[in-house]
Design a protein around this motif. Structure first.
Motif: not given
Length: 163
Positions: A65-75, A116-126
């Protein structure tokens, strides 16, 4: 008259027969109680793990829903309280005490969360940290990857390190 004589000679079970039955019942109880107790403990542990997985699933919905601040911060971190407040989950019942897990009186650093963290290679892990009344998964600073979550990660609060 023969019938009356038979009734006078009839006897109930002997003391030895009664004791034999009691010994057999005692053996059955001695075997059954530990098995049932272990099964109950395993079910409580599985329920606790299920709560952590449900938190992750709900947090994933929040993440989408929030479609992520993950793009900027990585988590992207979502607390248990946020998931309840946003209507993704209802408060969990603690499997050990049967009480609702409420965190309004818990220190900020000890509150349950999913990150949620963006791992190397772009995968997202919880990763999840879940604290109950008697046990927890992970620690406030070291959450456990949901993909590798097992009953070995559920530790009594007294055994886990509070960081």
């Amino acid at each position: 008259m023969n019938r009356i004589a038979l009734r006078k000679n009839e006897q109930g079970v002997t003391l030895i027969e009664l004791l034999a039955v009691m010994v057999i019942l005692g053996i059955l109880v001695a075997i059954a109680v530990p098995v049932i107790s272990t099964t109950i403990q395993e079910m409580r542990t599985r329920a606790f793990i299920s709560n952590a997985i449900q938190m992750r699933e709900s947090a994933l919905m929040d993440l989408k829903v929030r479609l992520m601040a993950l793009n900027e911060t990585g988590e992207h971190k979502v607390t248990y309280e946020q998931l309840i407040a946003d209507g993704y989950i209802a408060a969990f019942l603690d499997p050990d005490t049967g009480q609702l897990l409420r965190e309004d009186e818990v220190l900020e650093k000890d509150r349950s969360y999913v990150v949620f963290k963006r791992e190397e290679g772009g995968d997202i892990s919880a990763y999840v940290y879940l604290k109950g009344f008697e046990r927890q998964i992970g620690t406030p600073t070291v959450p456990i990857a949901v993909s590798s979550l097992t009953k070995d990660h559920v530790l009594p609060i007294s055994m886990s390190t509070n960081n």
